[in-house]
Write a protein that holds these residues in place. Structure first.
Motif, PDB file in Angstrom:
ATOM      1  N   SER A 261       0.828  -1.210   0.000  1.00 47.87           N
ATOM      2  CA  SER A 261       0.000   0.000   0.000  1.00 47.87           C
ATOM      3  C   SER A 261       0.865   1.265   0.000  1.00 47.87           C
ATOM      4  O   SER A 261       0.353   2.370  -0.044  1.00 47.87           O
ATOM      5  N   VAL A 262       2.180   1.085   0.059  1.00 49.28           N
ATOM      6  CA  VAL A 262       3.126   2.221   0.017  1.00 49.28           C
ATOM      7  C   VAL A 262       3.860   2.159  -1.329  1.00 49.28           C
ATOM      8  O   VAL A 262       3.783   1.141  -2.022  1.00 49.28           O
ATOM      9  N   PRO A 263       4.616   3.223  -1.706  1.00 52.79           N
ATOM     10  CA  PRO A 263       5.368   3.157  -2.970  1.00 52.79           C
ATOM     11  C   PRO A 263       6.301   1.938  -2.977  1.00 52.79           C
ATOM     12  O   PRO A 263       6.983   1.681  -1.982  1.00 52.79           O
ATOM     13  N   HIS A 264       6.278   1.171  -4.069  1.00 50.08           N
ATOM     14  CA  HIS A 264       7.137  -0.019  -4.135  1.00 50.08           C
ATOM     15  C   HIS A 264       7.649  -0.191  -5.558  1.00 50.08           C
ATOM     16  O   HIS A 264       6.951   0.095  -6.519  1.00 50.08           O
ATOM     17  N   ILE A 265       8.888  -0.647  -5.640  1.00 53.81           N
ATOM     18  CA  ILE A 265       9.533  -0.831  -6.939  1.00 53.81           C
ATOM     19  C   ILE A 265      10.132  -2.230  -6.972  1.00 53.81           C
ATOM     20  O   ILE A 265      10.843  -2.634  -6.038  1.00 53.81           O
ATOM     21  N   SER A 266       9.825  -2.960  -8.040  1.00 56.74           N
ATOM     22  CA  SER A 266      10.359  -4.314  -8.164  1.00 56.74           C
ATOM     23  C   SER A 266      11.711  -4.276  -8.869  1.00 56.74           C
ATOM     24  O   SER A 266      11.926  -3.472  -9.764  1.00 56.74           O
ATOM     25  N   TYR A 267      12.611  -5.172  -8.464  1.00 60.29           N
ATOM     26  CA  TYR A 267      13.885  -5.256  -9.190  1.00 60.29           C
ATOM     27  C   TYR A 267      14.025  -6.545  -9.969  1.00 60.29           C
ATOM     28  O   TYR A 267      15.052  -6.766 -10.615  1.00 60.29           O
ATOM     29  N   GLY A 268      13.013  -7.406  -9.968  1.00 57.48           N
ATOM     30  CA  GLY A 268      13.069  -8.609 -10.795  1.00 57.48           C
ATOM     31  C   GLY A 268      12.293  -9.738 -10.146  1.00 57.48           C
ATOM     32  O   GLY A 268      11.620  -9.550  -9.134  1.00 57.48           O
ATOM     33  N   GLY A 269      12.410 -10.927 -10.745  1.00 56.49           N
ATOM     34  CA  GLY A 269      11.664 -12.079 -10.247  1.00 56.49           C
ATOM     35  C   GLY A 269      12.354 -12.704  -9.044  1.00 56.49           C
ATOM     36  O   GLY A 269      13.568 -12.879  -9.052  1.00 56.49           O
ATOM     37  N   ARG A 270      11.585 -13.072  -8.032  1.00 53.98           N
ATOM     38  CA  ARG A 270      12.155 -13.616  -6.789  1.00 53.98           C
ATOM     39  C   ARG A 270      13.055 -14.825  -7.060  1.00 53.98           C
ATOM     40  O   ARG A 270      14.105 -14.985  -6.437  1.00 53.98           O
ATOM     41  N   ASP A 271      12.650 -15.660  -8.015  1.00 62.03           N
ATOM     42  CA  ASP A 271      13.417 -16.879  -8.287  1.00 62.03           C
ATOM     43  C   ASP A 271      14.286 -16.752  -9.530  1.00 62.03           C
ATOM     44  O   ASP A 271      14.707 -17.756 -10.100  1.00 62.03           O
ATOM     45  N   ASP A 272      14.540 -15.532  -9.946  1.00 63.31           N
ATOM     46  CA  ASP A 272      15.287 -15.319 -11.194  1.00 63.31           C
ATOM     47  C   ASP A 272      16.405 -14.305 -10.928  1.00 63.31           C
ATOM     48  O   ASP A 272      16.255 -13.115 -11.133  1.00 63.31           O
ATOM     49  N   SER A 273      17.552 -14.831 -10.440  1.00 61.09           N
ATOM     50  CA  SER A 273      18.606 -13.917  -9.986  1.00 61.09           C
ATOM     51  C   SER A 273      19.187 -13.088 -11.146  1.00 61.09           C
ATOM     52  O   SER A 273      19.636 -11.964 -10.923  1.00 61.09           O
TER      53      SER A 273
END
Ligand code: TXA
Ligand code: MG
Length: 325
Positions: A261-273
């Motif tokens: 519910s707060v600003p969030h940014i993804s850096y990639g897939g959890r299982d995909d280093s």
């Protein structure tokens, strides 16, 4: 400042950029890891220009980038057999080796040490430019010192726009995490920086190595900082949510598909280093731009080399503020 597109580059563009380097101008080139800020190692003003453009501390040496395997013998001397083995196996590629410096390499670029770091990038345009320049070319990640390394043209323009003579736009780069740095002068050889090439892969070729980041030059300086308090949290998503429940004024660095519910940014897939490696620095730069006072970061869970390299960088972003739940 001229921008060349790597996929459209012509031989005369390569000669043009090489001539700028020979003349002492700064140029940004893509590599397979991060964008490199390059200069002629033989021109002291050009080398000074790199330190100025990055605001880089003087005690941090620069890596000589080579365009062909055989250049190793131009810039290093008394090369151990293990270094030949690694160069044959991993160059061009994300491996930087610290060796003894030849007389062709000025002392200045190694911060006074008798050593030189060498790397042959796995990028055809970069190698062609370096070879055409002829003189030894130093390059370093093209970011302001202390910030995340640049992996897109936009990052390069943010940090180096107006400060360099030319930029080669290689698009969004393939690996996103810098090379692995290994000192080949100790016994056993010592990893100074975890990177895109795994320690196990190195050990398969030359036997056991040790890991001691604290003996790396400039290890005491801040790296990968985003200008706000950051905490790296290794936990399930559920525990992470419990941890942040009573916090305020923060953003989250998360994995693809996660929502907050707060600003969030993804850096990639959890299982995909590899996706985490590619996305890390872009995500950190986005977080830097957010108006929050803290960032809570999901820690990679894999036990592979890239997960370790990503985690090592996030530990620096967090200034070692690490929580395991
Ligand atoms: O992937 C990479 O290595 C990228 C691309 C542009 O090639 N370059 C890069 O450069 O990350 P830089 O300067 O940001 O990081 C090079 C690392 C630094 O940690 C520096 O201290 C270390 O290599 N290094 C350079 N010369 C050294 C030397 N003579 N002895 C020990 N460490 C050295
Ligand atoms: Mg750097």
């Amino acid at each position: 400042m001229e921008i060349f597109k790597a996929e459209l580059i012509t031989s005369s563009d390569i000669s043009d950029i090489a001539a700028r380097l020979r003349a002492g101008e700064l140029c940004v080139v893509p590599t397979e890891t991060v964008y490199g800020l390059a200069a002629n190692a033989l021109i002291p003003e050009a080398v000074d220009g790199i330190f100025k453009a990055k605001n880089r501390p003087n005690d941090n040496p620069l890596t000589v980038h080579i365009g062909a395997q055989s250049d190793m013998e131009r810039f290093a001397r008394d090369i151990p057999d293990s270094a030949y083995l690694l160069s044959q196996k991993f160059w061009p590629g994300p491996l930087t080796m610290v060796l003894l410096r030849s007389d062709l390499v000025p002392e200045k670029i190694s911060a006074g040490a008798p050593t030189v770091a060498l790397r042959m990038p796995d990028n055809e345009v970069a190698c062609r430019i370096i070879t055409a320049a002829g003189d030894p070319i130093v390059a370093t990640s093209a970011n302001i010192s202390g910030s995340p390394s640049p992996t897109t043209l936009a990052h390069v323009l943010d940090d180096m726009g107006g400060k360099v003579s030319a930029i080669v736009d290689g698009g969004d780069l393939e690996l996103g995490i810098e090379s692995t740095v290994i000192n080949m002068l100790t016994n056993p050889p010592r990893i100074l920086r975890l990177g895109s090439l795994g320690v196990e892969e190195i050990e398969r070729v030359i036997g056991p190595v040790e890991f001691d980041e604290s003996s790396a030059p400039a290890s005491a300086h801040r790296h990968y900082s985003i200008g706000k308090r950051a905490v790296l949290i290794k936990s399930s998503l559920e525990k992470f949510n419990e941890y942040i429940a009573d916090k305020s004024d923060f953003a989250v660095l998360c994995f693809d598909g996660e929502s907050f519910s707060v600003p969030h940014i993804s850096y990639g897939g959890r299982d995909d280093s590899s996706s985490l490696g590619r996305g890390l620095f872009a995500a950190l730069r986005e977080l830097e731009g957010l108006e929050v006072s803290a960032v809570f970061m999901r820690c990679p869970e894999g036990d592979d080399a890239l997960s370790a390299a990503v985690k090592a960088r996030l530990m620096k972003t967090a200034d070692n503020n690490f929580v395991e739940l």
